[in-house]
Each structure stands twice: as C-alpha cells, then as structure tokens.
Design an enzyme around this catalytic site. Sequence first.
Site, short mmCIF file in Angstrom:
data_model
loop_
_atom_site.label_atom_id
_atom_site.label_comp_id
_atom_site.label_asym_id
_atom_site.label_seq_id
_atom_site.Cartn_x
_atom_site.Cartn_y
_atom_site.Cartn_z
N HIS B 122 -2.24 -2.93 7.79
CA HIS B 122 -3.30 -3.93 7.89
C HIS B 122 -2.88 -4.92 8.99
O HIS B 122 -1.68 -5.14 9.18
CB HIS B 122 -3.38 -4.63 6.53
CG HIS B 122 -4.50 -5.61 6.36
ND1 HIS B 122 -4.50 -6.87 6.92
CD2 HIS B 122 -5.66 -5.52 5.66
CE1 HIS B 122 -5.61 -7.52 6.56
NE2 HIS B 122 -6.33 -6.71 5.81
N ASP B 198 4.50 -4.54 1.90
CA ASP B 198 3.18 -5.12 1.67
C ASP B 198 2.56 -4.39 0.47
O ASP B 198 2.12 -3.25 0.58
CB ASP B 198 2.34 -4.93 2.94
CG ASP B 198 0.89 -5.40 2.75
OD1 ASP B 198 0.50 -5.73 1.61
OD2 ASP B 198 0.16 -5.42 3.76
N GLN B 201 -2.22 -3.58 -1.77
CA GLN B 201 -3.09 -2.55 -2.32
C GLN B 201 -2.46 -1.82 -3.51
O GLN B 201 -3.07 -0.93 -4.08
CB GLN B 201 -3.46 -1.53 -1.23
CG GLN B 201 -4.38 -2.09 -0.17
CD GLN B 201 -5.73 -2.52 -0.73
OE1 GLN B 201 -6.21 -2.00 -1.73
NE2 GLN B 201 -6.35 -3.50 -0.07
N LYS B 224 -6.60 -9.43 -5.38
CA LYS B 224 -6.76 -7.98 -5.40
C LYS B 224 -6.25 -7.37 -6.70
O LYS B 224 -6.25 -6.15 -6.88
CB LYS B 224 -6.02 -7.35 -4.22
CG LYS B 224 -6.66 -7.67 -2.86
CD LYS B 224 -5.94 -6.94 -1.76
CE LYS B 224 -6.21 -7.51 -0.39
NZ LYS B 224 -7.53 -7.15 0.14
N CYS B 361 -9.58 -4.18 9.08
CA CYS B 361 -8.44 -4.90 9.66
C CYS B 361 -7.33 -3.94 10.06
O CYS B 361 -6.15 -4.21 9.82
CB CYS B 361 -7.90 -5.94 8.68
SG CYS B 361 -9.08 -7.22 8.27
C1 LIG Z 1 -2.63 -3.77 2.79
C2 LIG Z 1 -3.08 -5.18 2.95
N1 LIG Z 1 -2.25 -6.08 3.48
C3 LIG Z 1 -2.61 -7.37 3.62
C4 LIG Z 1 -3.86 -7.82 3.26
C5 LIG Z 1 -4.21 -9.25 3.45
O1 LIG Z 1 -4.38 -9.89 2.21
P1 LIG Z 1 -4.94 -11.36 2.11
O2 LIG Z 1 -6.18 -11.40 2.96
O3 LIG Z 1 -5.22 -11.57 0.67
O4 LIG Z 1 -3.89 -12.28 2.65
C6 LIG Z 1 -4.76 -6.91 2.72
C7 LIG Z 1 -6.12 -7.36 2.36
O5 LIG Z 1 -7.12 -6.81 2.72
C8 LIG Z 1 -4.38 -5.56 2.56
O6 LIG Z 1 -5.21 -4.65 2.04
#
Ligand SMILES: Cc1ncc(COP(=O)(O)O)c(C=O)c1O
Lengths: 130, 405
Positions: B122, B198, B201, B224, B361
């Site tokens: 992401h 990270d 998900q 999430k 993203c």
């Molecule tokens: C794999 C992953 N990393 C990071 C993020 C970013 O999360 P947040 O927008 O809650 O900071 C997301 C959110 O879409 C994600 O799916």
Amino acid sequence: MTDLTRDAIQTRLQACTSKEATFKELVSLSKQLERLTDADKTEENRVKGCESAVWLIEHQDNGVCTFQADSDAKLMRGVLMVILSLVNGHSKAELQQRDLVAELSQFNLSSYLTSSRTNGVLSVLKKVQN
Amino acid sequence: MAFDANTLRAQFPILQLEANDHPLVYLDNAATTQKPQAVLDALMAYYTTSNANVHRGAHYLSDRATAQFEHARDRVARFINAADSNHVIWTKGTTEAINLVAYGLEWCLKPDDEILITSLEHHANLVPWQQLAFRTGARLRVLPLTSKGEWEPEYERYFNDHTRIFACTQISNAIGVKTPIKEMLAAAKAVKAFTLVDGAQAVAHYPVDVQDLDCDFYVFSGHKMYGPTGIGVLYGKPHALEVLTPVQTGGEMVRHVTYNSTEFNVLPYRLEAGTPNIEGVIGMTAACDFLANQDRTAMIEWEQKLARYVYDELKFNTSIEIYSPATDTTVVSLSVPGIHTLDLNGYLDSQGVAVRAGSHCAHPLMAQLGVSSTLRASFACYNTLSEARRFCDVLIEAIEILGDD
Ligand SMILES: Cc1ncc(COP(=O)(O)O)c(C=O)c1O
C-alpha cells in the site's frame, strides 16, 4: 457536435427518480458523445485530477468556443455531454463569468459529482474557463 | 462456539440500511469495517460516564478514563500477544505508525544503505520509505513478489549487508494475497535489518502473534478490525521502540522541561505526544473483545468461503479477469477489459452494492498487473452468501448494460 440541447438533457436527467435511472440516462447520453481520436488523446489535452482519464480540446472560431471531450469511463462521458451542452457556443469571456458549478448542479447529478469525481468535474470546468 | 453470519449481523445496526432504494450490501470491508453495537456503546459510555483527560489524574473522572485507557493497552497487547503492554504505542492509524518509524529511524541511515519493501505494498508502506530514502541518500529497493505472493529463492540477494530496514505487508489490500512473511522476516533478520510488518489487512481476519512473527514493528488500524476510526497501533520490541527518535514532541511525552533541555518520558509515553484519541483507544477494547468472542477459525473459513464463492461464480466468465488468488483470501479483485471499473462501480452502487473501484493506493502494483484500477469486493464476518451472490448477479448485469459497444 450534438443535437441534444441543454434543456433537453436537463429534462431527461431531472426525470430520473433513482440512482439507477440516472446511471442509465448517463450511459445513454455517453453514446452520443463524439469520441476523440487516439491522436487527440495527448498528455497536453488530458485533464488532471480526474479518477478516469479525461481529455478536453478547445477550438475558437470568431470568439466562439467549441469544446470536444472524451473519457475512458462511460459515466464520465455522460457527464461530459452535460458539460458540453452548457459550454459550447459561447465566448470565453462569457464562460468565465458564469457559475458553471451552480449550473451543473441543476442537472440532478449530485451523487455522481460528489467525492473524488467532483474534483475531476471541477478540473474540467476549470479548464473550460481558462 | 458456532459461527453464524446472520446472527452476527444483528450486532451491526448500519447493515439494516437501504442504499439507493436497495438493501445495503457492504463489500468494502478492506477499506473499513462496520462497527458492532458493543463498540458504539463503548464510545457512548466513555462520553457519558468517564470523559476526562488521561494521565493528568487527581480527580474521579480522570482516574476512570486513565484506567480504561491503560486497560485498552493491555487488551490490545493481549490481542496481538505482545510480551508487555508498554510495547503498544497508540497512533491514529497504520499510516501514522509507519511514519513514526520512518522518521524515528532516520538517524540510522546513510548513503548506500538500503530500505527494502515488496511490490505488493500500500502507498502507506511505500511513500514514507521512499521519502526517507530521499532524505538520507539511502536506496529504496523493491522485492518483486508475484501477484500470487510467490517468493523465489533468488530473492535472498535482496537481503544483504546494506539492508537496514525491511518493511512488508502481511496481506495485500489491493488483491488480498498473503505474502511469505515468515521467510522474508527470517531473511531480513539474518542481515540484521529492522523489520516492520504492515498488518492493516490481517488483524480483522487472522489471529496475530507478534512474538511468533518476531518482527521489530507491527502496525495496524482500528477501523479495519471493527474498531473506531482514527486509532491505530505501533507495536514494537522494546529495543526497537527505544531507538526511535520521537517525531512529535510536546505534552505527555516529557518528564521535565526547562528552556534549555527536555527529559523525555519512558515508553510508551515518549512516543505519544499530546492528548491521545481517548475514545478511540477505549473503543479498541470493545473491538478486541468482539473478535475474541468469535470462533476465529470458523470466522475466517466463512469469509474465505464467500470470496471463493465469488471466485468460482466468475472464473469462467471470459469477460472478467480476476487478480486475487482462488483460495486463502477474503478478497476478489477483478477487472473487465473494455469497461471502466468506475462504471461497474456506478452500477453496483445504484443497486446498493458497496465495493471499491480504483488503484487501492497501490499504483506500482496496478502497473505490475497491467491495469489502472480494479474492482474489489472484500468480505467481513457479517457478510452472507446471498450478498456474495447478489454481487455476482449485479456485476453480470453491469457488464451487460455497459459492454454493448
Ligand atoms: C495494507 C494497508 N496498509 C496501510 C493502510 C493504511 O491504513 P490507514 O489509512 O488506516 O492509516 C491500509 C489501508 O487501506 C492498508 O490496507
């Protein structure tokens, strides 16, 4: 470039009472948009800030502006039909004085113009007025 | 514990809504999940019975708020099996957590050092590292994983003496594939790199054990995993948190301040400047409890079954390309060549079906897949088989309506 007048389009869209009806109307409008050739889909003609790819070309003849526009997304092509019906055949000075956002908001498209797509439409309107 | 999505749904008031004159079918869970009543109640209870600033003590409400706030830290520590609750730092989400690490480790990078990520990240786990590389002269390197999350032995060479930081997602948000996280972490540890996982998900679907993963940092977002928006977690091993330069300074994170110097507070407070998102933190207790109350094995099997149903329904449709794996995923990410995903999304939305169209993203990953965007249906525990079926039916209708020229 189109036989549909602004009023006719406005009547058709205002008659839509559901999101599905508006969707189908936009798809139907999109079919009447004259497509650009690949040669015209240049980076220079590209409108930045749209979620889909959008191109806009301006022609001026005796002070009268005519625009051509295209997108890779159908709903956007439908919206472009609406915009072209608003802006084609007017002078730049006139276009710059009009509140195109307010005019567009009379087309019962609010849910299609919200969020990130709004920015795209706003970019198109900005480019028309520039 | 039996698992029944239909019973579970009753705990989520928002799922009773209609959207555009149709029953809402919410399949955008990878973007954010809906919240159970227990989480909503916790937020309301905080404001009606305990609202006060935390750690400033000296009165009844502040003691209550502080106790609940620190209890949530214990709860989350237990949820991810952290050895100690002081290893849990509150952030506003995954993005902020990654940025805290990317700025906090700036001191340890010099030109010629390498930061390694994968091709499934992401933007939140890409841009902070890229910018860190720009600031320090270090190199950002990208380990190429296939869209099936495949790991090739030759990738070992990406881990070398220059690798200072390895940051990797556990599950791709765009296509739902799992990465070979354990093999990669082992390779990163062999070269003594800092490691960040990270988990944005992963947390809603799989039990997480940070000690078993043995990574230096693990990050995720509350929203999430059925929790509130605006709250997230940076877990770190003590030695890893200890070496992070505090990016934000101010109140709460200090012990003693003069005009000439500041003595910082101990962990976790040192990395939590300012008044925190107290309601969000307290809501996390309810979110962890909600998940802990489920039969997690049955739950993930159910979520995977829904994705598998959609996959099987659509796999023989020649107009559809699916980018997600057939199994072991809760996501179906697809495109229909010749039809823009925004148009498909527009029709699905008009029928009350909420999915996500876009690049998720992950621009570089979209380029790797050869598309500019995909349509992603992502499942959560409260989704039903009839919702999965409805998604397929409406998608096919959309293709018929949109594909006629
Ligand atoms: C794999 C992953 N990393 C990071 C993020 C970013 O999360 P947040 O927008 O809650 O900071 C997301 C959110 O879409 C994600 O799916």
